[in-house]
Design an enzyme around this catalytic site. Structure first.
Site, PDB file in Angstrom:
ATOM      1  N   LEU A  21      35.229  38.089  29.540  1.00 35.11           N
ATOM      2  CA  LEU A  21      35.594  37.138  30.578  1.00 35.11           C
ATOM      3  C   LEU A  21      33.420  37.038  30.145  1.00 35.11           C
ATOM      4  O   LEU A  21      33.150  35.503  31.170  1.00 35.11           O
ATOM      5  CB  LEU A  21      35.785  37.549  31.897  1.00 35.11           C
ATOM      6  CG  LEU A  21      35.641  36.934  33.095  1.00 35.11           C
ATOM      7  CD1 LEU A  21      36.640  35.196  32.378  1.00 35.11           C
ATOM      8  CD2 LEU A  21      36.290  36.956  34.372  1.00 35.11           C
ATOM      9  N   TYR A 165      39.070  51.542  40.828  1.00 32.21           N
ATOM     10  CA  TYR A 165      38.259  50.382  41.118  1.00 32.21           C
ATOM     11  C   TYR A 165      38.760  49.532  42.527  1.00 32.21           C
ATOM     12  O   TYR A 165      38.132  48.274  42.731  1.00 32.21           O
ATOM     13  CB  TYR A 165      39.731  49.973  39.839  1.00 32.21           C
ATOM     14  CG  TYR A 165      39.697  48.851  39.670  1.00 32.21           C
ATOM     15  CD1 TYR A 165      38.572  48.035  38.859  1.00 32.21           C
ATOM     16  CD2 TYR A 165      40.648  47.516  39.652  1.00 32.21           C
ATOM     17  CE1 TYR A 165      38.703  46.536  38.039  1.00 32.21           C
ATOM     18  CE2 TYR A 165      40.801  46.417  39.400  1.00 32.21           C
ATOM     19  CZ  TYR A 165      39.713  46.047  39.162  1.00 32.21           C
ATOM     20  OH  TYR A 165      39.802  44.215  38.334  1.00 32.21           O
ATOM     21  N   LYS A 169      36.034  47.277  43.681  1.00 33.49           N
ATOM     22  CA  LYS A 169      36.194  45.588  43.984  1.00 33.49           C
ATOM     23  C   LYS A 169      36.571  45.302  45.804  1.00 33.49           C
ATOM     24  O   LYS A 169      36.226  43.816  45.677  1.00 33.49           O
ATOM     25  CB  LYS A 169      38.199  45.544  43.400  1.00 33.49           C
ATOM     26  CG  LYS A 169      38.056  44.872  42.165  1.00 33.49           C
ATOM     27  CD  LYS A 169      36.259  44.475  41.164  1.00 33.49           C
ATOM     28  CE  LYS A 169      36.457  44.567  39.980  1.00 33.49           C
ATOM     29  NZ  LYS A 169      35.171  43.416  39.222  1.00 33.49           N
TER      30      LYS A 169
END
Length: 309
Positions: A21, A165, A169
């Site tokens: 990305l 994770y 986040k």
């Protein structure tokens, strides 16, 4: 591309731009006119990204380095301001996963994911906002400043095999909102995206691409939102979180209060809690079996509350 969306003359930093990305975002911003500084730990990969942008007629400078290190944040901001004369856009994308259940996770697996994701977002934001604050003070008013951070719906769902994770986040989401509130007066517009995109990091979680027609979770479909949030047209957007994939952009609502209990209504003589009164108040809310709790129980339904019709 309309003037309001054009990024001509607006230098940008994109982290994690060696692949996936981040690379696609860097190419999209350069195509929109932004001179870019691209960063990745993999020096060969990030130089390849820069060369591809240059070959297509864009301006790009590769700066390899560990985004979780303080010095890398300094180096990236200095590279943008010294090479292009200013910094207007910061896109934080770098990340990795080390998936494991919480009871099996090592200290190294926890520290590495928090370092790359959360600290990586912090160090660039720290030096970019310092620069923008100084520019604002010199100018005597707000400057052009855009931050696009990369969170994940994992912060809502509490992914069972991704405690590191999910925590990172969640922190990125809070960092985004805090930055938006603390630096808005200087012109900073900080927002976060939670992309649904097929990349190497999500390869095991996504379905196969469709045989015919566009792939809704091809990461290329995330870049129009990133370009827009980086543009002059997004001056009125600050502190927002978006879920985005092919053809869909959802604006997430702020957290809401599920229920309020008061000690005075539950047998407390002085209006303060006792163990018995709080048990009387809260017990009926939850029953005998735990539900999803604060976390979402399934993937967010993006079919409701449609806008733009």
């Amino acid at each position: 591309m309309s003037d309001g969306i054009s990024l001509d003359g607006h230098p940008a930093i994109i982290t994690g731009a060696g692949a996936g990305l981040g690379k696609i975002e860097a190419i999209a911003l350069a195509k929109a006119g932004a001179p870019v500084v691209v960063n990745d730990l993999n020096a060969d990969a990030v130089h390849t990204t820069a060369e591809e942008i240059q070959a297509a007629g864009g301006q790009a400078l590769a700066v390899a380095g560990d985004i979780g290190e303080w010095e890398t944040g300094q180096k990236l901001v200095s590279a943008a301001t010294e090479t292009y004369g200013s910094l207007d856009i910061l896109v934080n994308n770098a990340g990795l996963v080390r998936d494991r259940m919480i009871f099996s996770m090592s200290e190294e697996e926890w520290d590495l994911v928090l370092k790359v994701h959360l600290k990586g977002h912090f160090v660039t934001t720290r030096f970019a906002t310092e620069y923008w604050r100084a520019q604002s003070k010199d100018k005597g008013g707000p400057v052009y400043a855009r931050i696009v951070n990369t969170t994940s719906e994992a912060f809502l769902f509490g992914s069972p095999g991704q405690p590191n994770y999910s925590a990172a986040k969640s922190g990125i989401t809070a960092l985004t909102v805090s930055t938006a509130r603390g630096c808005g007066r200087y012109g900073v517009r900080a927002n976060a995206i939670a992309p649904r995109a097929r990349t190497a990091m999500t390869a095991g979680l996504m379905s196969d691409a469709p045989a015919d027609g566009p792939d809704p979770i091809d990461p290329v479909h995330v870049t129009p939102l990133v370009t827009y949030l980086s543009s002059p047209a997004a001056a009125g957007i600050n502190g927002e979180v978006f879920v985005v994939h092919g053809g869909v952009a959802a604006v997430m609502a702020a957290p809401s209060v599920r229920a309020v209990a008061r000690a005075a209504d539950n047998g407390s003589a002085d209006g303060m809690w006792t163990p018995d009164s709080i048990a009387k108040a809260l017990g009926p809310l939850f029953g005998d079996e735990p539900g999803p709790g604060f976390a979402c129980d399934e993937t967010a339904d993006l079919a409701d509350e449609t806008i733009g019709q």
